[in-house]
Design an enzyme around this catalytic site. Structure first.
Site, PDB file in Angstrom:
ATOM      1  N   LYS A  95       0.850  -1.205   0.000  1.00  0.00           N
ATOM      2  CA  LYS A  95       0.000   0.000   0.000  1.00  0.00           C
ATOM      3  C   LYS A  95       0.878   1.245   0.000  1.00  0.00           C
ATOM      4  CE  LYS A  95      -0.265   0.237   5.024  1.00  0.00           C
ATOM      5  NZ  LYS A  95      -0.601  -0.748   6.054  1.00  0.00           N
TER       6      LYS A  95
ATOM      7  N   TYR B 249      17.903  30.228   9.510  1.00  0.00           N
ATOM      8  CA  TYR B 249      16.767  30.990  10.068  1.00  0.00           C
ATOM      9  C   TYR B 249      16.733  30.917  11.592  1.00  0.00           C
ATOM     10  CZ  TYR B 249      14.567  31.149   5.421  1.00  0.00           C
ATOM     11  OH  TYR B 249      14.273  31.371   4.112  1.00  0.00           O
TER      12      TYR B 249
HETATM   13  C1  LIG Z   1      -0.012  -1.812   6.642  1.00  0.00           C
HETATM   14  C2  LIG Z   1      -0.746  -3.029   7.061  1.00  0.00           C
HETATM   15  C3  LIG Z   1      -0.090  -4.251   7.260  1.00  0.00           C
HETATM   16  C4  LIG Z   1       1.420  -4.394   7.229  1.00  0.00           C
HETATM   17  O1  LIG Z   1       1.969  -3.992   8.467  1.00  0.00           O
HETATM   18  P1  LIG Z   1       3.559  -4.046   8.698  1.00  0.00           P
HETATM   19  O2  LIG Z   1       3.729  -3.660  10.119  1.00  0.00           O
HETATM   20  O3  LIG Z   1       4.151  -3.057   7.769  1.00  0.00           O
HETATM   21  O4  LIG Z   1       3.992  -5.436   8.394  1.00  0.00           O
HETATM   22  C5  LIG Z   1      -0.862  -5.362   7.505  1.00  0.00           C
HETATM   23  N1  LIG Z   1      -2.207  -5.276   7.580  1.00  0.00           N
HETATM   24  C6  LIG Z   1      -2.861  -4.120   7.425  1.00  0.00           C
HETATM   25  C7  LIG Z   1      -4.343  -4.089   7.543  1.00  0.00           C
HETATM   26  C8  LIG Z   1      -2.160  -2.951   7.177  1.00  0.00           C
HETATM   27  O5  LIG Z   1      -2.815  -1.793   7.020  1.00  0.00           O
END
Ligand SMILES: *Cc1c(COP(=O)(O)O)cnc(C)c1O
Length: 378
Positions: free
Chosen positions: A36, A271
């Site tokens: 994702k 800054y």
């Molecule tokens: C992002 C996500 C994962 C993966 O989690 P990691 O800690 O990166 O392995 C698994 N399940 C869901 C529903 C997620 O949103």
């Protein structure tokens, strides 16, 4: 697609992602590749293709839109795979693509369930879904008390086919919070059992990376591995750090030095004049700033870069496209040289967890943000 015209290079080593996937597979059941958010900044298409070469046949993406983009790319590349949408449909226009592009949505509310049931009936076409349970994260999903109504609604909508059951762990990366993990696991088992009793032969998945690495009993039929694919260890800095042994960081980020000049004792820089030289020193002005997702929050936090093979410290406020580093001890630093903000060669390479600690965040955010820069695959 990057719209940043900068000197940044987010360099992605696909061989590291492949190696990390092979490592995750040794822990148990089928590993769903969680890609994702543009594969945590590593590139959706490139990462999916690399994982596919290691036998990964199921990908988890965020929005339905991301799933459509992935499906089109994979089809053009002649790659077949299951695609799961973790967010599931949000807007009315998110429903039709589930059928058109063969995307399995997480369905975690009656609102979503009614909508897929209605669409399935209109199309006269079945849709496999993953039933999303909330077992303690309190974010998305059906809770235990929803079960009777859920089973009833599923019975009434035979074209909606529960092919998977999923839930997400809230505390799996914390060795002190095993109690919560096991409680979630127990609730999940109860809810999966109810689905199976009702005749749905679901593929259950609960574990994220931390669950895969630490909890054999959470493996079920499949697991959703994310951060480990990119080589960061969810147990970094904890008593269970050893569980992430062998993971290889896939992203490194470098940019150019613009200028090198002296800063005399007592002079201030950048800054707000927040940093005063405590001795005569030499500073490099580096083409990195918050517009490149090198956060202003890093100002004065002791963040380090790798310049000329040495660790040097960032000083003064981080600006929009520039920041400064103390290169007094890196005498060879010249304009046009590379400054490594993440990774780099040799034992002094900067880990995502180190950068995250200076930044006040986690490796996940470091990858997602820095990965928005131009990517180079190496
Ligand atoms: C992002 C996500 C994962 C993966 O989690 P990691 O800690 O990166 O392995 C698994 N399940 C869901 C529903 C997620 O949103």
């Amino acid at each position: 697609m990057s719209i940043l015209y900068n000197k940044f290079e987010a360099r992605i080593r696909l061989s590291a992602i492949r190696s990390n996937y092979r490592l995750l597979k040794t822990f148990g059941s089928r590993v769903i590749g969680v890609i994702k958010a543009d594969a945590y900044g590593h590139g959706l298409f490139e990462t999916a293709e690399a994982l596919s070469k290691e036998g990964c046949d199921t990908f988890a993406i965020g929005s339905v839109e991301e799933g459509v983009a992935l499906r089109q790319h994979l089809s053009n590349a002649g790659i077949g795979a299951r695609i799961l949408s973790l967010l599931g449909p949000i807007d009315p226009e998110d429903y039709a693509p589930l059928w058109q592009h063969d995307i399995i949505p997480f369905i975690g509310s009656f609102r979503q369930l009614e909508a897929v049931a209605g669409q399935a009936a209109r199309l006269g076409k079945a849709l496999p879904i993953s039933v999303k349970f909330d077992t303690g994260m309190a974010r998305l999903g059906f809770v235990e008390s929803d079960l009777p109504r859920l089973l009833e609604r599923l019975r009434e909508a035979p074209l909606v086919r529960p092919a998977m059951a999923s839930s997400h762990l809230a505390t799996a990366d914390d060795p002190e919070a095993v109690g919560c993990v096991l409680e979630q696991a127990k609730r999940f088992e109860t809810m999966v059992a109810a689905l199976r009793q009702a005749g749905y032969d679901v593929e259950a998945n609960l574990a994220n990376t931390a669950g895969i690495l630490a909890h054999q009993q959470l493996h079920h039929q499949s697991q959703r591995g994310g951060i480990a694919l990119y080589g960061a260890n969810p147990f970094a800095g904890t008593a269970w750090e050893h569980l992430g042994k062998g993971l290889q960081q896939a992203m490194e980020v470098r940019t150019k030095i613009v200028s090198v000049h002296p800063l005399k004792r007592g002079e201030t820089i950048s800054y707000g004049a927040t940093y005063t030289a405590s001795r005569d020193m030499k500073v490099a002005i580096v083409a990195a700033g918050y517009a490149d997702a090198y956060s202003r929050g890093l100002s004065g936090q002791g963040a380090q870069m790798l310049i000329g093979g040495r660790r040097v410290q960032q000083v003064g406020r981080v600006c929009m496209q520039l920041c400064a580093a103390d290169v007094t001890d890196a005498p060879d630093a010249r304009p046009g040289d590379w400054a490594w903000l993440l990774g780099g060669t040799g034992p002094l390479a900067i880990s995502a967890d180190e950068l995250a600690s200076w930044w006040g965040t986690i490796s996940y955010e470091v990858f997602c943000l820095l990965g928005m820069n131009r990517r180079v695959y190496i």
